[in-house]
Enzyme design. Structure first.
Site, PDB file in Angstrom:
ATOM      1  N   CYS A  33     -15.568  -5.198  -1.956  1.00  0.00           N
ATOM      2  CA  CYS A  33     -16.622  -4.718  -1.058  1.00  0.00           C
ATOM      3  C   CYS A  33     -16.727  -3.194  -1.097  1.00  0.00           C
ATOM      4  O   CYS A  33     -15.946  -2.502  -0.447  1.00  0.00           O
ATOM      5  CB  CYS A  33     -16.344  -5.211   0.363  1.00  0.00           C
ATOM      6  N   CYS A  43     -17.291  -1.560   2.277  1.00  0.00           N
ATOM      7  CA  CYS A  43     -16.108  -1.489   3.141  1.00  0.00           C
ATOM      8  C   CYS A  43     -15.135  -0.412   2.656  1.00  0.00           C
ATOM      9  O   CYS A  43     -14.556   0.312   3.448  1.00  0.00           O
ATOM     10  CB  CYS A  43     -15.355  -2.820   3.146  1.00  0.00           C
ATOM     11  N   ASP A  44     -14.929  -0.338   1.343  1.00  0.00           N
ATOM     12  CA  ASP A  44     -13.815   0.459   0.813  1.00  0.00           C
ATOM     13  C   ASP A  44     -14.224   1.655  -0.034  1.00  0.00           C
ATOM     14  O   ASP A  44     -13.364   2.446  -0.434  1.00  0.00           O
ATOM     15  CB  ASP A  44     -12.899  -0.451  -0.029  1.00  0.00           C
TER      16      ASP A  44
END
Ligand code: NAP
Length: 307
Positions: free
Chosen positions: A135, A138-139
């Site tokens: 992701c 997300c990261d």
């Protein structure tokens, strides 16, 4: 049938589940939505959604899901932030076990979607959260000014690469074939981005690094040649697998684990309906999932009336 039985339980809270909830709630079925471990589904892990009708300037995935949820809540939908462990669709009313509760219901819409697929390498498993991710939204922030690779050749891989190019110093797309299945518009954008390049036709043999990602070892699918590419991040974007574990032995599934549908949104059990990516291997779009959610709610209403 007991008095305590719900009329309708919707399992899943992506576009399919939430659209089903909006329609079912407005039809007076007071649906219970069991939202799952990833409330909002895959769209909460994306950035800009440009192809959902009604948003000419695009909309952020999480915001779109938040709006759908509010729309469902505005009518008579109750949410439960648990995941379904198992179900009994063989006895009526049906039973759905979620959290610590055994919930009885006369009908069900399964809209559990699909989750990211992994390469299946031991080195990948060891390094998830230490440079390996599925992701970018997300990261991605952890990889500012670092070198990353994205594995895959579909829309997700290209979207991830374009997003990461805004943060990372270099993004290399690694794909097992020489042609990509991603939409042309995404391929065009990637081609124009000076930070993005590709390495094809390549298979990831291993992710390098003991406690943190240091690179990937690749095998050329044509020549067999092995080479290493240095990087600090590996984003795996090789598709999805359906979330059907709780339904094994209860609903007919195909070899890939997808729910087999009948007449559109029906399943092998009367009164259990299906919508979205847990059934659809072809279109897999937010808007097609939403459409199926609407159809499933209308079929559930008709089924309940027929009882
Ligand atoms: P996908 O279209 O199934 O693509 C998966 C990619 O991973 C393919 O290129 C595939 O290679 C590769 N792959 C599969 N298994 C692999 C393995 N074991 N090792 C290496 N590579 C592997 O999946 P997706 O990109 O996640 O897209 C899923 C659906 O969501 C699609 O319908 C897509 O259109 C939709 N989506 C849409 C948007 C949008 O902006 N509209 C954004 C994201 C996703 P091959 O090509 O060789 O099979």
């Amino acid at each position: 049938m007991t008095d305590q039985a719900h009329k309708l339980i919707i399992i899943g809270s992506g576009p399919a589940g939430l659209t089903a909830a909006i329609y079912a709630a407005r039809a007076g079925l007071s649906p219970l939505v069991i939202a799952g471990y990833e409330p909002g589904g895959q769209l909460t892990l994306t950035t800009e959604v440009e192809d959902f009708p009604g948003f000419p300037d695009g909309i952020q995935g999480p915001e779109l899901m938040e709006r759908m949820r509010r729309q469902a809540e505005r009518f008579d939908t109750v949410f439960m932030n648990d995941a379904v462990r198992t179900v009994d669709f063989k006895n009526r009313p049906f039973t759905v076990w979620a959290g610590e509760q055994a919930l009885k219901t006369r009908s069900v819409i399964v809209a559990t979607g699909a989750s990211a697929r992994w390469l299946g390498l031991p080195s990948e498993k060891r390094l998830i959260g230490h440079g390996v991710s599925s992701c970018a939204v997300c990261d991605g922030y952890f990889f500012r000014n670092k070198e990353v690779v994205v594995v895959g050749g579909g829309d997700t891989a290209f979207r991830e690469a374009l997003y990461l190019a805004k943060l990372a110093s270099r993004v290399t797309i690694i794909h097992r074939r020489e042609s990509f299945r991603a939409q042309q518009i995404l391929q065009e954008r990637a081609r124009k981005d000076p930070k993005i390049s590709w390495c094809v036709p390549m298979w990831v043999v291993e992710i390098l690094g003991e406690n943190i990602v240091a690179g990937v070892r690749l095998k050329n699918m044509k020549t067999g040649e092995i080479k290493n590419v240095d990087c600090q991040g590996v984003f795996v974007a090789i598709g999805h697998k359906p979330n059907t574990e709780p339904f094994q032995g209860q609903l007919e599934l195909d070899d890939g684990g997808y729910i087999v549908s009948r007449d559109g949104v029906g399943t092998s059990v009367a009164g259990v309906f299906v919508a979205g990516d847990v059934e659809d291997q072809k279109y897999r779009q937010a808007v097609t999932a939403a459409g199926a959610g609407c159809a499933a709610a209308m079929e559930a209403e008709e089924y309940l009336e027929s009882l």
